[in-house]
Design a protein around this motif. Structure first.
Motif, PDB file in Angstrom:
ATOM      1  N   MET A 178      -3.809  -6.659   0.730  1.00 54.55           N
ATOM      2  CA  MET A 178      -4.518  -7.182  -0.429  1.00 54.55           C
ATOM      3  C   MET A 178      -5.282  -8.442  -0.070  1.00 54.55           C
ATOM      4  O   MET A 178      -6.459  -8.618  -0.430  1.00 54.55           O
ATOM      5  CB  MET A 178      -3.529  -7.513  -1.555  1.00 54.55           C
TER       6      MET A 178
ATOM      7  N   THR B 229       1.019  -7.547  -0.939  1.00 49.86           N
ATOM      8  CA  THR B 229       1.549  -7.335  -2.291  1.00 49.86           C
ATOM      9  C   THR B 229       3.023  -6.960  -2.298  1.00 49.86           C
ATOM     10  O   THR B 229       3.479  -6.267  -3.204  1.00 49.86           O
ATOM     11  CB  THR B 229       0.770  -6.202  -2.997  1.00 49.86           C
TER      12      THR B 229
ATOM     13  N   TRP C 237     -10.778  -3.537  -3.818  1.00 50.19           N
ATOM     14  CA  TRP C 237      -9.730  -4.279  -4.508  1.00 50.19           C
ATOM     15  C   TRP C 237     -10.311  -4.887  -5.775  1.00 50.19           C
ATOM     16  O   TRP C 237     -11.510  -5.190  -5.839  1.00 50.19           O
ATOM     17  CB  TRP C 237      -9.135  -5.371  -3.612  1.00 50.19           C
TER      18      TRP C 237
END
Length: 260
Positions: A153, A84, A179
Motif C-alpha cells: 500500500m 496494510t 490504490w
C-alpha cells in the motif's frame, strides 16, 4: 528430651533467620526486582528494543495528527510508508534499523487509520499532505535529501503522491497497480521526474508487476530502475532470514544515499 528456655529461644531465632534468607537485604523479592522495565510508547507497541528509536507526532494545519517514529542521524533521510498488515509503522522497523546503521536518518509514519494517527476525512484523502508532513519534518531535522520508500500500500502511495509531497527520490516496493486516493502507478509515472526505483517479484501477480515495470519505462526521470525480486512481497523482498539486506534491500539503501 526437654529443651531449656535459652536453647528454645536460640532454635526459634535460627528458624526466623532461615525463613528470611531468600529475600534481598532491602526486603525486595529478587525474582521481581530483576525484571526489566516494560517498554512504553512506540517501543512497547512494536515490541522493539531498537536503540535510539524515538516517538514523534506530526501535526497538520487542520488539526490532524500522524503518529511517527525516528531513528538514526545524518543529512540523508528516508521516510518509510507501511503495508496494510495492521502493524502500521512497526513493520518497517527491522529494515529501518539496517538503513540507520548505514547512515540514514529514518522517519517511520502511520498513515491515517493506523497507529495513533487521527485524521479528518479531508486530510485522510490528501495523500501528498500526509506524506509531506514527514518529508517536511525530515528537512526540519537537517536532511538535505529525502527519499520516500513505500511497501505494498505504501508503495502505491509513494508512487502516486511522493513527488507532490516534496521528496527528492522515490522507492516503490511491491506497490499495487491502483490504490485509493492516488492515481494508478502508470498514470503517476508519466509525471515522475525525480529518481524512481521500483522493486517487485514477477510472481507476485496480485500487484500487476508487469505494470510496475512499464511504469518505470514511462517515467521521464533520468535516474530510474526496475529490480525484479526472486520472490516475496513488500518487506519480505528486502531482508534475508538472518535480518541482513537482500540484493534488493541493498539497492534501496544505495538509492536513498545516492547524490541527487
Amino acid at each position: 528430651m526437654r529443651l531449656t528456655v535459652p536453647a528454645l529461644l536460640a532454635a526459634l531465632l535460627l528458624l526466623l533467620t532461615g525463613c528470611g534468607g531468600d529475600e534481598s537485604d532491602d526486603g525486595a523479592d529478587p525474582s521481581t526486582a530483576a525484571l526489566p522495565p516494560t517498554p512504553t510508547g512506540v517501543a512497547g507497541r512494536c515490541n522493539s528494543d531498537v536503540t535510539g528509536l524515538e516517538e514523534l507526532t506530526l501535526e497538520a494545519r487542520d488539526g490532524s495528527t500522524v503518529s511517527a517514529a525516528t531513528l538514526g542521524t545524518g543529512t540523508t533521510a528516508a521516510v518509510f510508508v507501511h503495508q496494510t498488515n495492521g502493524q502500521g509503522l512497526c513493520g518497517w522497523l527491522p529494515y529501518a534499523e539496517q538503513a540507520a546503521k548505514r547512515g540514514v536518518r529514518v522517519i517511520l509514519v502511520d498513515v491515517c487509520g493506523y497507529g495513533s494517527s487521527e485524521c479528518t476525512d479531508r486530510f485522510k484523502a490528501d495523500v501528498p499532505q500526509q506524506l509531506g508532513l514527514a518529508v517536511d519534518r525530515a528537512r526540519k531535522d537537517g536532511a538535505t535529501r529525502v527519499t520516500l520508500v513505500g511497501a505494498s500500500m505504501g508503495g502505491a502511495m509513494v508512487a502516486g503522491a511522493g513527488q507532490r509531497a516534496g521528496a527528492d527520490a522515490l522507492v516503490d516496493v511491491s506497490g499495487p497497480f491502483e490504490w485509493i486516493d492516488v492515481p494508478s502507478v502508470t498514470e503517476a509515472a508519466r509525471s515522475i521526474t525525480v529518481p524512481f526505483l521500483v522493486i517487485a517479484s514477477m510472481g507476485d501477480t496480485a500487484i500487476h508487476p508487469a505494470e510496475l515495470r512499464r511504469a518505470v519505462q514511462l517515467s521521464p526521470a533520468e535516474q530510474k530502475r526496475f529490480i525484479e525480486s526472486p520472490d516475496g512481497h513488500g518487506y519480505d523482498t528486502l531482508l534475508n532470514l538472518d535480518g541482513s539486506p537482500t540484493r534488493a534491500g541493498r539497492a534501496v539503501i544505495d538509492w536513498i544515499r545516492a547524490p541527487s
